[in-house]
Design an enzyme around this catalytic site. Structure first.
Site, mmCIF file in Angstrom:
data_model
loop_
_atom_site.group_PDB
_atom_site.id
_atom_site.type_symbol
_atom_site.label_atom_id
_atom_site.label_comp_id
_atom_site.label_asym_id
_atom_site.label_seq_id
_atom_site.Cartn_x
_atom_site.Cartn_y
_atom_site.Cartn_z
ATOM 1 N N SER A 137 5.557 -5.135 -3.847
ATOM 2 C CA SER A 137 5.430 -5.256 -5.294
ATOM 3 C C SER A 137 4.961 -3.926 -5.844
ATOM 4 O O SER A 137 4.372 -3.113 -5.116
ATOM 5 C CB SER A 137 4.405 -6.348 -5.636
ATOM 6 N N TYR A 150 -4.567 -9.382 -5.051
ATOM 7 C CA TYR A 150 -3.125 -9.273 -4.824
ATOM 8 C C TYR A 150 -2.730 -7.826 -4.548
ATOM 9 O O TYR A 150 -1.948 -7.541 -3.637
ATOM 10 C CB TYR A 150 -2.378 -9.815 -6.041
#
Length: 252
Positions: A137, A150
């Site tokens: 990501s 995250y």
């Protein structure tokens, strides 16, 4: 004279029960791959496997036993591994961090990618230009408030990709990291926000055209189908409206 028997190239996609994983399995099947669909939700991956003429393996990537069973199903030859399983939990700031959420994210994103890659590396060495794709990501390339857990997990996946590229190059293995920005899928934000549909909808509110799972699947299929001498180290893919994790144009 008998016709030569042709064998389809083989791909494994983890987290294939929904979202980017499901879209990637479908896209690779369109490219001629036999796809092993791996995920925890058996019914979903079995249905997907039937639709794309693939195989389904129920697999929690954080479980050593499940990963060993996946490796047994793969056998001694694999062309492409797509490490897609993972996800985000929560948006708490560090001062309010929920340790169990951090641990779960690390297990699914980092330990999962590690275990699956380690188990399948021997099979990847048996083909010319075997490829490991790590779906990370843009959270693995930067940071933002409320995203430390995250971001930490995705930064760790980036380290896995970069280190593996150095360690596996002499074995002929290619390693590509895919870093999507905002992708509108059915479950990602809903899971991250604890099932709050209204809050999940706000993530995409006013964004005219966020990415969808098929956009990322196209990128994965592209890198996976390059000639064996070509390696794409990293592909960052964002919607046009997103210049950075914190810079997103919203209409209205």
């Amino acid at each position: 004279m008998t016709d030569a028997i042709t064998t389809r190239p083989l791909a494994v996609v983890t987290g294939a029960s929904s979202g980017i994983g499901e879209a990637t399995a479908r896209r690779l099947a369109q490219e001629g791959f036999e796809v092993i669909c791996a995920a925890r939700r058996t019914e979903r991956i079995e249905q997907l496997a039937r639709e794309i003429d693939g195989r389904a393996v129920t697999c929690d990537v954080s479980s050593e036993e499940d990963v060993a069973r996946l490796a047994q199903e793969v056998g001694d030859r694999l062309d492409v591994l797509v490490n897609n399983a993972g996800g985000a939990l929560g948006t708490e700031r560090i001062a309010d961090a929920v340790v169990d959420k951090w641990r779960a994210m690390y297990d699914s994103n980092v330990i999962g990618a590690l275990q699956v890659t380690k188990a399948l590396l021997p099979a990847l060495t048996q083909v010319k230009g075997g490829m490991v794709v790590i779906v990370s990501s843009i959270a693995g390339l930067g940071v933002y408030e409320g995203g430390a857990g995250y971001c930490a997990a995705k930064h760790a996946e980036t380290v896995i990709a970069e280190t593996l590229r150095l360690e596996a190059v002499e074995d002929g293995i290619r390693v590509c990291e895919i870093d999507p920005g905002l992708v509108h899928t059915e479950e990602f934000s809903l899971v991250r926000l604890g099932g709050d549909q209204a809050a999940a909808d706000k993530v995409y509110e006013g964004v005219a055209e966020p990415l969808v799972a098929a956009d990322v699947a196209d990128a994965i299929a592209y890198v996976a189908t390059r000639p064996s001498h070509v390696n794409i180290d990293r592909l960052v893919i964002k919607p046009q409206a997103q210049a950075a994790p914190h810079k997103l144009v919203r209409q209205g």
